[in-house]
Scaffold this motif. Structure first.
Motif, PDB file in Angstrom:
ATOM      1  N   GLU A  31      27.653  22.626 -86.038  1.00 44.60           N
ATOM      2  CA  GLU A  31      26.945  23.746 -85.412  1.00 44.60           C
ATOM      3  C   GLU A  31      27.083  23.704 -83.897  1.00 44.60           C
ATOM      4  N   TRP A  32      26.992  22.496 -83.326  1.00 45.37           N
ATOM      5  CA  TRP A  32      27.123  22.396 -81.874  1.00 45.37           C
ATOM      6  C   TRP A  32      28.530  22.802 -81.432  1.00 45.37           C
ATOM      7  N   LEU A  33      29.538  22.353 -82.160  1.00 42.99           N
ATOM      8  CA  LEU A  33      30.911  22.697 -81.793  1.00 42.99           C
ATOM      9  C   LEU A  33      31.135  24.206 -81.858  1.00 42.99           C
ATOM     10  N   LEU A  34      30.580  24.853 -82.871  1.00 43.68           N
ATOM     11  CA  LEU A  34      30.753  26.298 -83.005  1.00 43.68           C
ATOM     12  C   LEU A  34      29.978  27.063 -81.940  1.00 43.68           C
ATOM     13  N   GLY A  35      28.796  26.563 -81.588  1.00 41.89           N
ATOM     14  CA  GLY A  35      27.937  27.318 -80.683  1.00 41.89           C
ATOM     15  C   GLY A  35      28.074  26.986 -79.210  1.00 41.89           C
ATOM     16  N   PHE A  36      28.458  25.735 -78.888  1.00 43.72           N
ATOM     17  CA  PHE A  36      28.396  25.313 -77.490  1.00 43.72           C
ATOM     18  C   PHE A  36      29.671  24.658 -76.958  1.00 43.72           C
TER      19      PHE A  36
END
Length: 437
Positions: A290-295
């Protein structure tokens, strides 16, 4: 910024000098007699005081010297020494080398030890030391299961026999698979670990990191080494290593993606990461995916971001206090170890004294880690303890850097008409020193 790659050969202490493009440079032989200052009052006409190999002299010599080599620095000749040093603090290692290669006077400025000491606190990758370890040559998931199938290891919140974990690892389709991260692997696997290069041991820390000051604590030191095994997509979300330690992470099989950020009270945390006021607790509410996709895209554009891939047989240095996220790009086996280098003894003392709520890894019988560390340093190395206490005092007063200490008066100091700070003086007493670079 990508991670710099460095070569280290633990078996050799002889290295070619490299120029700024990585090619072997010409070897320079200094004639020891030519570096002696002449003194007619001595029998041999030379004193035991050696000239600086770059002809650098204290600035007081400017009163009598016929030439000041700094005048050959072009536009930089008009820049005060203090300001020039401050500008050099903004350069990375390659740019510092290029700048110093432009002329002899500027080269002397770039040899300032404080500049290079500051650069060493950044992440880097070594490509050689791990490949000499016996465990690098023999370990694989198949070999480990064959030898330790029934041995239980910690995989996050569960303890599984290694055979169970490897079966899970091989077949898992989880978005964030469980990560084997075991602190007692040396004892469970009956490994021999040396503090220095020893081919009879199973592995040893890369020698370039120096001694680990937590070794003075003996059996009372906090947890400091872990076996890490995991499939692709497994890894660790953003965190900082415990107890103000630095770390190295050696990949024995597979490869890992790293993204890292420096930290301080004046620097915001990475995007999507939340930090407590005392900088002790790091929270990343998202999974790695999720972090890679969002930030991830935003983070890569954030000042200070360093990223890279640590491949099989390589070891990555994690400086104390740096945020880092790690993702296995393929099934991987690694060993990581935390340590306190000499240059961070003051920071470690400050953490143990002021952030007791964030201390981790000590056994329950250690009631005051700070007092224990101070007592052991006093017993084993009182000079180092004094050095650490001086640094602790500096950090407690606001953490002024070396540059500020040299050039900025404190509120209690009286400012006079004389400039503060230090100066390099370039002068000469022979024709060679008058040469314009």
């Amino acid at each position: 910024m990508t991670l710099p790659i460095a070569l280290e050969d633990d078996h050799s202490h002889h290295h070619d000098i490299l120029d700024i493009d990585g090619r072997p440079a010409k070897r320079v032989r200094f004639d020891s007699d030519s570096l002696l200052t002449k003194d007619v009052g001595t029998k041999d006409g030379a004193s035991l005081v050696r000239k600086h190999p770059l002809r650098v002299r204290p600035s007081g010599n400017a009163l009598t010297s016929p030439v000041n080599l700094k005048s050959a620095c072009g536009l930089f000749a008009s820049v005060p020494d203090e300001l020039l040093v401050q500008l050099l603090e903004t350069l990375d290692a390659r740019d510092l080398l290029r700048f110093g290669a432009s002329c002899r006077a500027l080269h002397a400025f770039t040899r300032n030890e404080e500049l290079w000491r500051a650069l060493f606190v950044e992440p880097f990758i070594l490509t050689a030391p791990v490949k000499a370890w016996p465990v690098y040559k023999t370990w694989s998931t198949e070999q480990l299961v064959e030898k330790y199938a029934g041995t239980c290891f910690r995989a996050e919140s569960v303890d599984w026999p290694l055979s169970t974990y490897v079966d899970y690892m091989t077949n898992s389709q989880d978005e964030s698979p469980l990560y084997l991260f075991d602190r007692s692997f040396v004892e469970k696997m009956h490994l021999t670990v040396s503090s220095q290069l020893d081919e009879q041991a199973d592995y040893w820390p890369p020698t370039c990191f120096g001694s680990d000051l937590f070794n003075v604590l003996g059996d009372q030191r906090p947890d400091h080494r872990w076996l890490i095994v995991g499939p692709e997509r497994s890894g660790s979300t953003f965190h900082k290593d415990p107890n103000a330690t630095s770390a190295w992470n050696a990949v024995l099989k597979g490869s890992k993606y790293w993204i890292m950020f420096p930290s301080s009270p004046s620097i915001p945390p990475p995007p999507g990461v939340y930090v407590s006021d005392d900088q002790g607790e790091v929270t990343s509410p998202l999974s790695i995916a999720e972090w890679l996709l969002g930030f991830h895209a935003e983070a890569r554009q954030t000042p200070g971001c360093v990223e890279g891939i640590c491949s099989e047989g390589e070891v990555l240095h994690v400086p104390s206090g740096w945020y880092h996220l790690v993702l296995n790009l393929e099934p991987s086996i690694a060993i990581t170890q935390n340590f306190i280098p000499r240059r961070r003894v003051g920071a470690a003392l400050q953490f143990l004294r002021d952030q007791k709520q964030n201390i981790s890894g000590f056994s329950d019988d250690v009631e005051d880690p700070y007092a224990l560390f101070v007592a052991r340093l006093q017993e084993h190395n009182p000079e180092l303890l004094q050095e650490g206490m001086n640094e602790l005092d500096r950090l407690s007063k606001g953490g002024r850097g070396r540059w500020e200490e040299l050039t900025k008066p404190t509120v209690t100091e009286e400012v006079d008409d004389e400039p503060s700070g230090f100066f390099f003086g370039f002068g000469g007493d022979d024709e060679e020193e008058e040469e314009v670079p």
